[in-house]
Design a protein around this motif. Sequence first.
Motif, short mmCIF file in Angstrom:
data_model
loop_
_atom_site.label_atom_id
_atom_site.label_comp_id
_atom_site.label_asym_id
_atom_site.label_seq_id
_atom_site.Cartn_x
_atom_site.Cartn_y
_atom_site.Cartn_z
N TYR A 82 -4.34 9.42 1.19
CA TYR A 82 -5.78 9.70 1.11
C TYR A 82 -6.35 10.00 2.49
CZ TYR A 82 -6.78 8.54 -3.79
OH TYR A 82 -6.85 8.54 -5.16
N LYS A 83 -6.02 9.14 3.47
CA LYS A 83 -6.55 9.30 4.83
C LYS A 83 -6.18 10.66 5.43
CE LYS A 83 -6.58 4.51 6.51
NZ LYS A 83 -5.93 3.60 7.46
N SER A 84 -4.96 11.09 5.17
CA SER A 84 -4.47 12.33 5.76
C SER A 84 -4.89 13.58 4.98
CB SER A 84 -2.94 12.30 5.85
OG SER A 84 -2.37 12.34 4.55
N GLY A 85 -5.51 13.37 3.81
CA GLY A 85 -5.91 14.51 2.99
C GLY A 85 -4.78 15.11 2.17
N HIS A 86 -3.68 14.40 2.05
CA HIS A 86 -2.52 14.93 1.33
C HIS A 86 -2.40 14.44 -0.12
CE1 HIS A 86 -1.22 15.99 5.38
NE2 HIS A 86 -0.51 16.92 4.77
N TYR A 87 -3.21 13.46 -0.52
CA TYR A 87 -3.05 12.87 -1.84
C TYR A 87 -3.08 13.92 -2.95
CZ TYR A 87 -3.45 9.69 -5.79
OH TYR A 87 -3.23 9.03 -6.96
N ARG A 88 -4.04 14.81 -2.92
CA ARG A 88 -4.16 15.83 -3.98
C ARG A 88 -3.16 16.97 -3.82
NH1 ARG A 88 -10.34 17.05 -5.69
NH2 ARG A 88 -10.95 14.93 -6.19
N LYS A 89 -2.53 17.07 -2.67
CA LYS A 89 -1.57 18.15 -2.44
C LYS A 89 -0.17 17.79 -2.92
CE LYS A 89 -4.11 19.65 1.62
NZ LYS A 89 -4.10 19.75 3.08
N ILE A 90 0.04 16.50 -3.21
CA ILE A 90 1.34 16.00 -3.64
C ILE A 90 1.24 15.56 -5.09
CG2 ILE A 90 3.05 14.18 -3.28
CD1 ILE A 90 2.19 14.19 -0.32
N GLY A 91 2.14 16.03 -5.93
CA GLY A 91 2.08 15.70 -7.35
C GLY A 91 2.34 14.24 -7.66
N GLN A 92 3.25 13.63 -6.92
CA GLN A 92 3.57 12.23 -7.14
C GLN A 92 4.26 11.69 -5.90
OE1 GLN A 92 6.00 11.44 -10.56
NE2 GLN A 92 5.83 9.25 -10.37
N ALA A 93 3.78 10.58 -5.41
CA ALA A 93 4.39 9.93 -4.25
C ALA A 93 4.56 8.45 -4.59
CB ALA A 93 3.51 10.09 -3.03
N PHE A 94 5.65 7.87 -4.14
CA PHE A 94 5.88 6.47 -4.43
C PHE A 94 6.91 5.89 -3.47
CE2 PHE A 94 8.54 9.10 -7.12
CZ PHE A 94 9.81 8.58 -6.91
N VAL A 95 6.98 4.59 -3.45
CA VAL A 95 7.91 3.86 -2.61
C VAL A 95 9.01 3.27 -3.50
CG1 VAL A 95 8.15 1.89 -1.04
CG2 VAL A 95 6.06 3.27 -1.01
N VAL A 96 10.21 3.26 -2.98
CA VAL A 96 11.34 2.62 -3.66
C VAL A 96 11.86 1.51 -2.74
CG1 VAL A 96 13.70 2.93 -4.53
CG2 VAL A 96 11.98 4.73 -4.87
N LEU A 97 12.00 0.31 -3.27
CA LEU A 97 12.52 -0.82 -2.51
C LEU A 97 14.02 -0.89 -2.71
CD1 LEU A 97 12.03 -3.30 -0.74
CD2 LEU A 97 11.50 -4.58 -2.81
N LEU A 98 14.75 -0.77 -1.61
CA LEU A 98 16.21 -0.75 -1.66
C LEU A 98 16.78 -2.16 -1.51
CD1 LEU A 98 16.74 2.34 0.67
CD2 LEU A 98 16.70 2.29 -1.83
N PRO A 99 17.99 -2.39 -2.00
CA PRO A 99 18.61 -3.71 -1.88
C PRO A 99 19.34 -3.88 -0.55
CG PRO A 99 20.01 -2.33 -3.22
CD PRO A 99 18.78 -1.52 -2.86
N VAL A 100 18.70 -3.40 0.52
CA VAL A 100 19.31 -3.40 1.85
C VAL A 100 18.29 -3.92 2.85
CG1 VAL A 100 20.26 -1.91 3.67
CG2 VAL A 100 20.69 -1.37 1.26
N GLN A 101 18.73 -4.77 3.76
CA GLN A 101 17.86 -5.21 4.84
C GLN A 101 18.40 -4.64 6.15
OE1 GLN A 101 17.83 -9.56 4.17
NE2 GLN A 101 15.62 -9.31 3.91
N SER A 102 17.48 -4.32 7.05
CA SER A 102 17.91 -3.84 8.36
C SER A 102 17.24 -4.69 9.43
CB SER A 102 17.57 -2.35 8.54
OG SER A 102 16.18 -2.17 8.49
N VAL A 103 17.81 -4.64 10.61
CA VAL A 103 17.33 -5.47 11.70
C VAL A 103 16.29 -4.70 12.52
CG1 VAL A 103 19.12 -4.76 13.36
CG2 VAL A 103 18.04 -7.01 13.55
#
Length: 116
Positions: A82-103
Amino acid sequence: IKTNHNVGGLPATMKLKLIEPLRELFKDEVRELGMALGIDETSVWRHPFPGPGLAIRILGEVNRERVKILQEADAIVIEELYKSGHYRKIGQAFVVLLPVQSVGVMGDGRTYEWEM
């Protein structure tokens, strides 16, 4: 309701008919119609949400802690779109949580966090 996403229709106990008057329209046409009908912009422009809910975006164990992490990360991504003005330009955006931890490093110490 899109029947291709809800195979089998509705449960008989709901006492509803399944109709798809907009099934021949593309997403942009449905949004244009929604705006013309006076439906609020937030609803019209909302990105699709996975039917099974956030759990489908968690690879590995699903528990309260990991759901909370994903909810917070997803809120940040949507807010930044929303802040960047890209929300309406992208059909669908989401986060995926992976079963991996990094340092990483925080202050003078190491931290291990989930990758997304």
